[in-house]
Design an enzyme around this catalytic site. Structure first.
Site, PDB file in Angstrom:
ATOM      1  N   CYS A 280      35.169  53.891  27.906  1.00  0.00           N
ATOM      2  CA  CYS A 280      34.835  53.489  26.590  1.00  0.00           C
ATOM      3  C   CYS A 280      34.190  54.472  25.388  1.00  0.00           C
ATOM      4  O   CYS A 280      34.672  54.865  24.719  1.00  0.00           O
ATOM      5  CB  CYS A 280      33.550  52.270  26.722  1.00  0.00           C
ATOM      6  SG  CYS A 280      34.307  50.886  27.381  1.00  0.00           S
TER       7      CYS A 280
HETATM    8  N1  NAD Z   1      35.514  48.665  31.496  1.00  0.00           N
HETATM    9  C1  NAD Z   1      34.498  48.597  30.713  1.00  0.00           C
HETATM   10  O1  NAD Z   1      33.366  48.970  30.851  1.00  0.00           O
HETATM   11  C2  NAD Z   1      34.845  47.905  29.435  1.00  0.00           C
HETATM   12  C3  NAD Z   1      33.801  47.419  28.682  1.00  0.00           C
HETATM   13  C4  NAD Z   1      34.185  46.904  27.173  1.00  0.00           C
HETATM   14  C5  NAD Z   1      35.172  46.905  26.849  1.00  0.00           C
HETATM   15  N2  NAD Z   1      36.297  47.246  27.684  1.00  0.00           N
HETATM   16  C6  NAD Z   1      37.699  47.349  27.031  1.00  0.00           C
HETATM   17  O2  NAD Z   1      38.420  46.253  27.734  1.00  0.00           O
HETATM   18  C7  NAD Z   1      39.623  46.549  27.697  1.00  0.00           C
HETATM   19  C8  NAD Z   1      40.074  46.660  29.342  1.00  0.00           C
HETATM   20  O3  NAD Z   1      39.213  47.603  29.813  1.00  0.00           O
HETATM   21  P1  NAD Z   1      39.055  47.470  31.705  1.00  0.00           P
HETATM   22  O4  NAD Z   1      38.124  48.613  31.972  1.00  0.00           O
HETATM   23  O5  NAD Z   1      38.762  45.965  32.068  1.00  0.00           O
HETATM   24  O6  NAD Z   1      40.700  48.046  31.983  1.00  0.00           O
HETATM   25  P2  NAD Z   1      41.146  47.942  33.615  1.00  0.00           P
HETATM   26  O7  NAD Z   1      42.246  49.075  33.626  1.00  0.00           O
HETATM   27  O8  NAD Z   1      40.059  47.718  34.627  1.00  0.00           O
HETATM   28  O9  NAD Z   1      41.819  46.716  33.483  1.00  0.00           O
HETATM   29  C9  NAD Z   1      43.183  46.521  32.801  1.00  0.00           C
HETATM   30  C10 NAD Z   1      44.045  45.623  33.286  1.00  0.00           C
HETATM   31  O10 NAD Z   1      45.302  45.351  32.539  1.00  0.00           O
HETATM   32  C11 NAD Z   1      46.465  45.322  33.330  1.00  0.00           C
HETATM   33  N3  NAD Z   1      47.596  45.400  32.348  1.00  0.00           N
HETATM   34  C12 NAD Z   1      48.053  46.533  31.821  1.00  0.00           C
HETATM   35  N4  NAD Z   1      49.040  46.219  30.938  1.00  0.00           N
HETATM   36  C13 NAD Z   1      49.156  44.983  31.127  1.00  0.00           C
HETATM   37  C14 NAD Z   1      50.186  44.020  30.384  1.00  0.00           C
HETATM   38  N5  NAD Z   1      51.201  44.679  29.772  1.00  0.00           N
HETATM   39  N6  NAD Z   1      50.254  42.787  30.912  1.00  0.00           N
HETATM   40  C15 NAD Z   1      49.317  42.200  31.992  1.00  0.00           C
HETATM   41  N7  NAD Z   1      48.346  43.352  32.517  1.00  0.00           N
HETATM   42  C16 NAD Z   1      48.461  44.484  31.985  1.00  0.00           C
HETATM   43  C17 NAD Z   1      46.243  46.562  34.212  1.00  0.00           C
HETATM   44  O11 NAD Z   1      46.852  46.420  35.439  1.00  0.00           O
HETATM   45  C18 NAD Z   1      44.654  46.212  34.667  1.00  0.00           C
HETATM   46  O12 NAD Z   1      44.596  45.583  35.724  1.00  0.00           O
HETATM   47  C19 NAD Z   1      39.898  48.245  27.146  1.00  0.00           C
HETATM   48  O13 NAD Z   1      40.149  47.920  25.869  1.00  0.00           O
HETATM   49  C20 NAD Z   1      38.485  48.637  27.229  1.00  0.00           C
HETATM   50  O14 NAD Z   1      38.189  49.458  26.252  1.00  0.00           O
HETATM   51  C21 NAD Z   1      35.997  47.987  28.857  1.00  0.00           C
END
Ligand code: NAD
Length: 444
Positions: A280
């Site tokens: 982030c």
């Molecule tokens: N991790 C955090 O603390 C946090 C906090 C707020 C917002 N976010 C935002 O949330 C979003 C997700 O982040 P995250 O940390 O959960 O990521 P992550 O990598 O933990 O999870 C994302 C998941 O999406 C899956 N994925 C990727 N492409 C895909 C597709 N085409 N179809 C289906 N699944 C697919 C991946 O395999 C993975 O399991 C990002 O935009 C991030 O910036 C993250």
């Protein structure tokens, strides 16, 4: 809010949300998506977590948890009750009444937004879009993504937004490792493409979250999220810059931060550290800076904050070099034990962690580096080479020429480190309450 959904498929959706018969699809079951999926199943929705990572799908279906912020028992009972399952069959997306998108939004190698994941998922959804569906994007992104990228793909199906289907943006605000604020008690911001979209999304989130704030458009919700993360990035950079100045002036930045924090108003504490990490703070502000350039606008605070935060691992290297120099040792061939590779305390996420940069910089200068992190048993570098966390034994500590503290996990025994280490560079002031550490520790 006055009800604007008066008839048609979206009215039926409203009823399904109310009586929990709506099927919720969560696309991307990672740090954001899995907690969300479990929360929705806990209140009685049937939830399908979609992911292209088959290992994650298999784990969920086996009731096995892999995200620290999710309670093992919650996941297991949601799966056992039949309310939660996972799938990589995107053909079944059409059966979902609500689809929430939580896929990654990284940067390209040129540090431009990479929204290919959002685009790919939207194309999948479009293939199965039907009247009565609510599509909600939660991934952090630049203002305009929902309406400029997603809407044209969905509208090309011939279905009409705000009449046949609803489209909204509602950013996830989860703070991994935060025990007080979790997915279910952190307030939410929602922006809908039309007032009906806003109502549908607010109604959906209102089922599990007490405070949902509607804003006038997805763009407002999108920029709100990036502003929140930029706020952190800028303030961390500010205190880091002050740390660099204090180092030159021979003043303890920690004493300054502690003193400033006593002010009861107009001040918010941010601690200096070895840099920023995770998916982030180091990335999201650049989404806004990129979009700003399309408007002939230079987001200078963002660029400057990025510059300072990125420089911090180099400063830590300099600190280690100087500390070793004081003991008459060069960095070349020195044995360094790095404590913590997660990007912050009490989490297992080491993506973009500044500790990795510190490790690389020290090795580039000829040091032999081992690491210990109780939350991260193994790391894999860009070339695919893996290394494992070593045990924090008195021998490992006493054999190190320098112990570098990069992450202050609350389970680490700082007293043992202070007792056995010869020299400590502490970038988090983790040893502040350990008297034995005083005469062998260099703080940031
Ligand atoms: N991790 C955090 O603390 C946090 C906090 C707020 C917002 N976010 C935002 O949330 C979003 C997700 O982040 P995250 O940390 O959960 O990521 P992550 O990598 O933990 O999870 C994302 C998941 O999406 C899956 N994925 C990727 N492409 C895909 C597709 N085409 N179809 C289906 N699944 C697919 C991946 O395999 C993975 O399991 C990002 O935009 C991030 O910036 C993250």
């Amino acid at each position: 809010m006055a009800t604007v959904i008066s008839s048609g498929a979206l009215r039926e959706l409203r009823r399904k949300i109310e009586d929990r018969t709506a099927v919720v699809g969560v696309v991307g079951i990672g740090y954001v998506g899995l907690p969300l999926a479990v929360e929705k199943a806990k209140v009685g929705f049937t939830v399908v977590g979609y992911d292209r990572n088959s290992a994650r799908v298999a784990k969920v279906n086996g009731g096995e948890n892999y995200i620290r912020d999710v309670a093992d028992a919650d996941l297991a009972s949601a799966v056992a009750s039949g309310l939660l399952r996972a799938s990589n069959d995107f053909e079944s997306l059409g059966m979902c009444d609500v689809v929430v998108i939580c896929v990654p939004t990284p940067l390209t190698t040129n540090r431009d937004p990479d929204i290919s994941y959002i685009r790919a998922v939207t194309e999948h959804i479009a293939r199965h879009l039907r009247p009565g569906q609510l599509i909600c994007l939660e991934s952090t992104t630049y203002p305009g993504t929902t309406e400029e990228v997603m809407l044209p793909i969905l509208a090309a199906t011939g279905l009409v937004v705000g009449r046949d289907f609803a489209l909204a943006f509602s950013p996830e605000r989860v703070d991994p490792g935060n025990k007080r604020y979790t997915t279910c008690n952190t307030s939410k911001v929602v922006g809908g493409v039309t007032p009906i979209c806003l109502e549908a999304a607010t109604h959906f989130y209102g089922q599990t979250i007490a405070s949902v704030t509607g804003v006038s458009s997805p763009r407002v919700a999108e920029i709100t999220k990036v502003f929140e993360n930029t706020f952190r990035a800028v303030n961390i950079a500010l205190v880091n810059e002050l740390a660099l100045l204090c180092d030159r002036m021979g003043i303890s930045i920690w004493e300054v931060v502690d003193a400033a924090a006593t002010k009861p108003f107009g001040m918010m504490r941010f601690d200096p550290g070895p840099g920023v990490g995770g998916h982030c703070i180091p990335l999201d502000p650049f989404y806004l800076a990129w979009k700003a350039r399309q408007y002939d606008f230079q987001a200078r605070f963002i660029e400057l904050a990025g510059e300072i935060n990125i420089s911090m691992p180099y400063f830590v290297r300099e600190k280690v070099l100087r500390a070793l120099n004081e003991t008459g040792r060069p960095l070349r061939n020195a044995r360094v034990l790095l404590i913590g590779v997660a990007y912050k305390r009490d989490i297992d996420d080491w993506r973009e962690s500044p500790a990795l940069k510190i490790l690389r910089l020290l090795e580039q200068d000829g040091a032999f580096v081992d690491y210990h992190d109780p939350f991260v048993p193994e790391i894999v570098d860009q070339r695919g080479a893996s290394r494992r966390s070593i045990a924090l034994t008195p021998e490992a500590l006493s054999q190190a020429d320098c112990v570098v503290i990069a992450t202050d996990h609350s389970t680490i025994d700082w007293r043992t480190i202070a007792r056995h280490a010869r020299l400590i560079v502490d970038t988090r002031n983790a040893t502040r309450d350990v008297p034995e550490a005083k005469d062998k520790t260099v703080l940031l």
